[in-house]
Structures are given as structure tokens and as C-alpha cells.
Design an enzyme around this catalytic site. Structure first.
Site, PDB file in Angstrom:
ATOM      1  N   HIS A 131      49.405  45.310  35.505  1.00 21.80           N
ATOM      2  CA  HIS A 131      49.102  45.514  36.927  1.00 21.80           C
ATOM      3  C   HIS A 131      50.403  45.274  37.703  1.00 21.80           C
ATOM      4  CE1 HIS A 131      47.404  44.396  40.888  1.00 21.80           C
ATOM      5  NE2 HIS A 131      46.296  44.995  40.499  1.00 21.80           N
ATOM      6  N   ASP A 208      48.567  36.886  32.516  1.00 18.08           N
ATOM      7  CA  ASP A 208      47.755  37.282  33.667  1.00 18.08           C
ATOM      8  C   ASP A 208      46.307  37.363  33.186  1.00 18.08           C
ATOM      9  OD1 ASP A 208      46.305  38.651  35.558  1.00 18.08           O
ATOM     10  OD2 ASP A 208      47.748  40.281  35.821  1.00 18.08           O
ATOM     11  N   GLN A 211      41.576  39.609  34.400  1.00 23.10           N
ATOM     12  CA  GLN A 211      40.476  40.410  33.859  1.00 23.10           C
ATOM     13  C   GLN A 211      39.849  39.774  32.619  1.00 23.10           C
ATOM     14  OE1 GLN A 211      39.218  42.954  35.389  1.00 23.10           O
ATOM     15  NE2 GLN A 211      40.834  43.492  36.845  1.00 23.10           N
ATOM     16  N   LYS A 234      37.208  38.103  41.207  1.00 26.54           N
ATOM     17  CA  LYS A 234      36.732  38.961  40.098  1.00 26.54           C
ATOM     18  C   LYS A 234      35.769  38.180  39.201  1.00 26.54           C
ATOM     19  CE  LYS A 234      41.171  41.360  39.964  1.00 26.54           C
ATOM     20  NZ  LYS A 234      40.990  42.652  40.612  1.00 26.54           N
ATOM     21  N   CYS A 372      46.817  50.295  40.481  1.00 26.25           N
ATOM     22  CA  CYS A 372      47.985  49.402  40.576  1.00 26.25           C
ATOM     23  C   CYS A 372      48.683  49.286  39.228  1.00 26.25           C
ATOM     24  CB  CYS A 372      47.602  48.018  41.091  1.00 26.25           C
ATOM     25  SG  CYS A 372      46.887  48.049  42.721  1.00 26.25           S
TER      26      CYS A 372
END
Ligand code: PMP
Length: 414
Positions: A131, A208, A211, A234, A372
Site C-alpha cells: 500500500h 504493515d 489487513q 478496519k 493505493c
């Protein structure tokens, strides 16, 4: 029936859906099918009520007041830190910096950890599937320091080519940064192996986790990384909440990034001393009500359990993939073996944005665009994809409605 199948069969999705008020609404006169969960999740009533209750009953600023309300607000804010420490198995609550989300978490590492260490010729290694939040901050600090950003390749299935990543871990690499789960492909990266290889070479690793945390239990200590960034919205929580977990030694060594109230020990014009981590990174008034909501979100995950969530989501992913594969001219982008319920796809002869616009008229919310992730779109040679991203509150019937709508709008465009 194996344990996984038993869990999926016992999963009472209708009871769960009853906790999410927004799922009951219609869009353009059609029942909503919300398949844009990778963008942001919907919120259960317990989260909405926690935010509401905070403003109705406890609102005050944190840490600055000795009065009762100030103590209650501080307790709400600090208990989100405790909750997050449990949620991702941090060794200590003090290793959790509360932020506005992954973007702030990564920028904090970029400016406070990376920038002071980087010199011309150094390399920050990331991957093609990231991303922009895990690319652009590195480019900004690289431009200031004379370092460069390199991206490890992926294969056509959307899997990281681990051997190539390892080859790129040369002595000039000062930091490696990878997504735990890709927001476009759903690919789950082998973070433990990556961490092991980085550790062998003394290279700090940032993951990261935006997700990953909505779908699987995360144990940052077991993963073996140095930094783990997450975003609250999220994972059922309010927007503007998130966290950075980092190893204590890094947090101790990092200078503050934002200056202001709450992050100091003593301020004078002859010199200012700073609070201990994590507070030295938390200048200003945070999103207190949001963190009260995030605690409720984590409680909600706990009440269902990730075993049940994963069993249900795996079933949804398999069913949706199977149904999509039957559509002529449809190409799925991202077919990794280990995948979260995110499906990007294209249909020959139809623009992704046109399809998404028409799907919206059918009540189906999917995302179209570059997500993104420009470098990933460049890798696949496409300007955009459609992305259906699922959550545990989605159903098989919604997948059927989505496929029916997709067949209808495809016919209109072809
Ligand atoms: N990384 C990934 C993989 C994401 O999917 C997102 C959100 N789309 C982000 C980072 C940025 O998260 P936020 O905007 O909440 O900071």
C-alpha cells in the site's frame, strides 16, 4: 466433519449481523451487500454505543485533569492500550504507541527511527505489493537522506518471491518493510520467515498489519518483527485509531516525532526532557472516544473468536472465488495459496470503475481503482481492478446477490 467445517457450520451469521445496524440498510432501493471491508469495516452496536457513552458520560481530556471525568477518560484511553497489547500479544503495554492509524504508525517509524539512521547509499527494502502507506513515507525519508527504496518482486499469482527478497537483503539494507496481508491480493506473506532472514542479517523489519488483524490472531512476539503497524477502522473500530507496536529498545532509542503537550517530562527554554515511551510519541489530545470504541471492537472479536471467524471467512472466500471463476472473461488478480478474503478481478472489455458504479446501483459496494497500490497495478499492467473484500458478517446469500448483479451489469457493458 473436521473441526474447521464444524466451526463454519455452527457459525450463526444472522445473529452476528443483527449486531451491525448498517447492514440492515438499503442502497438505491436494494438491500446493501457490503464487500468493501478491506477499505473500512462496519461497526457493531457495542462499538457505536461505547463512543456514544464516552461522550454522554465520561468526556474529558486525558492525563491533564485530576477530576473524576478526567480519570475516567484516561482509564478508557489507557485500557485500549491494554486491550491492544493483549490483542497482538505485545510483551508490555508500554510497547504500544497509540496513533491515528497505520499511516501515522509507519510515518512515526520513518521519521523517528529510519531518518536519523539513514545515510547516502543505504537501502530501504519493501515489496511490489505494498500500500502507498508502506512506500511513500520511505521515499520521503530516502529523499532527505540520500538512501534509496527498493522493492522485492512478486510472481504472477501474487506471492512474494521469497528467494529474491532474501537476495535483496544486502548489507546496505537498513530497514525492511512488508505487508502482513496485501490489501489488493489478499496474499498472506510469510512474515516469520522474513523476520528470521532479517534478524540473521541484523536488519530491522516493519510489518504493515492493517489487513491481517481483522482476520487472524496476531502474535507480534512470535512473528519476530521489530515494528507492527495497525489501524482500528478496519477491525470494527472507529476511524482515527490505530497503533504501533515496537520493540522496547527501538522505542527507547527513537527521538519524539511530534512535539507538544503530554509527551514531556519538563519543558524550559534551556532544554526539554521527554516522557518515557510510549507517551513521548503521543503529543496532543488523542481520539479518546475512538479508543473507547476500539476496546469494544476488540471485545467483539474476542466474543466470536478467530477460529470461528477464520473458518467462516475461508468458506466465503472459496465460495466467492468459485462463483467468480464461472464468469466468462473474468480474471482474478491474486491467487496466493495463503489468502485472506480479498478478491481483486477484471472483466475483459469492461472498465472496473464502470462495473463498480453499476454494481452500486444494485446495492453492491465494492471498490474499484488502484487501491493505493500503483506499483502493484504497474506490475500487472492494469490501471485498476475491482475488489470484493469480505468480512465475517458477510454471507453466502450476499455472494449470490453480488454474482447476480455482476452478471447483469456485465451484460449492460459488453
Ligand atoms: N496499509 C494497508 C495494507 C492498508 O490496506 C491501508 C488502508 N487501506 C493502510 C496501510 C492505511 O491505513 P490507514 O489509512 O488507516 O492509515
Amino acid at each position: 466433519m473436521n473441526a474447521q467445517a464444524q466451526l463454519a457450520t455452527a457459525f450463526d451469521v444472522e445473529r452476528i449481523r443483527a449486531d451491525f445496524p448498517l447492514l440492515k440498510r438499503t442502497v438505491h432501493g436494494k438491500p446493501l451487500v457490503y464487500f468493501d471491508n478491506a477499505n473500512t469495516s462496519q461497526k457493531p452496536v457495542s462499538v457505536i454505543e461505547a463512543v456514544d457513552r464516552h461522550y454522554r458520560e465520561h468526556n474529558a481530556n486525558v492525563a491533564r485533569a485530576v477530576h473524576q471525568l478526567g480519570e475516567e477518560a484516561t482509564a478508557a484511553y489507557e485500557s485500549a492500550r491494554d486491550g491492544l497489547a493483549r490483542f497482538i500479544n505485545a510483551g508490555s503495554r508500554n510497547d504500544i504507541v497509540l496513533t491515528s492509524g497505520t499511516t501515522q504508525s509507519i510515518n512515526l517509524v520513518a521519521y523517528s527511527f529510519a531518518l536519523p539512521r539513514l545515510k547516502p547509499g543505504d537501502v530501504i527494502l519493501t515489496t511490489v505489493m505494498e500500500h502507498h502507506a508502506n512506500i511513500v513515507p520511505w521515499q520521503l525519508v530516502a529523499a532527505r537522506s540520500g538512501a534509496t527504496v527498493k522493492a522485492a518482486p512478486i510472481d504472477q499469482h501474487g506471492e512474494l518471491i521469497l528467494e529474491e527478497f532474501i537476495k535483496l537483503l544486502t548489507p546496505d539494507v537498513k530497514l525492511a518493510c512488508v505487508a502482513h496481508v496485501s490489501n489488493v491480493l489478499g496474499t498472506v506473506n510469510p512474515v516469520r520467515e522474513i523476520a528470521r532472514e532479517c534478524k540473521k542479517r541484523g536488519i530491522p523489519l516493519l510489518v504493515d498489519g492493517s489487513q491481517a488483524v481483522p482476520h487472524r490472531p496476531v502474535d507480534v512476539q512470535a512473528l519476530g518483527c521489530d515494528f507492527y503497524a495497525i489501524t482500528g477502522h478496519k477491525m470494527l473500530g472507529p476511524t482515527g485509531t490505530g497503533a504501533l507496536w515496537a520493540k522496547r529498545e527501538h522505542l527507547q532509542a527513537m527521538p519524539p516525532f511530534f512535539g507538544g503537550g503530554e509527551m514531556i517530562r519538563e519543558v524550559s527554554f534551556s532544554g526539554t526532557t521527554f516522557a518515557e515511551p510510549p507517551h513521548k510519541f503521543e503529543a496532543g489530545t488523542p481520539n479518546i472516544a475512538g479508543f473507547a470504541g476500539l476496546s469494544a471492537a476488540m471485545d467483539y472479536y474476542q466474543s466470536i473468536g478467530f477460529d470461528a471467524i477464520r473458518a467462516w471467512e475461508d468458506r466465503l472466500l472459496s465460495y466467492a472465488t468459485e462463483r467468480l471463476r464461472d464468469i466468462p472473461g473474468l480474471r482474478i488478480i491474486g491467487e496466493a495459496k495463503d489468502k485472506e478474503p480479498v478478491i481483486s478481478f477484471l472483466i475483459d472489455g469492461a472498465q472496473a470503475t464502470d462495473l463498480a458504479t453499476l454494481l452500486d446501483l444494485e446495492g453492491v459496494a465494492v471498490r474499484s481503482g488502484h487501491h493505493c497500490a500503483h506499483p502493484l497495478m504497474q506490475f500487472y499492467g492494469v490501471p485498476a481492478t475491482l475488489r470484493a473484500s469480505l468480512a465475517f458478517y458477510n454471507t453466502r446469500e450476499e455472494i449470490d446477490a453480488f454474482i447476480t448483479a455482476l452478471l447483469k451489469v456485465r451484460k449492460l457493458l459488453l
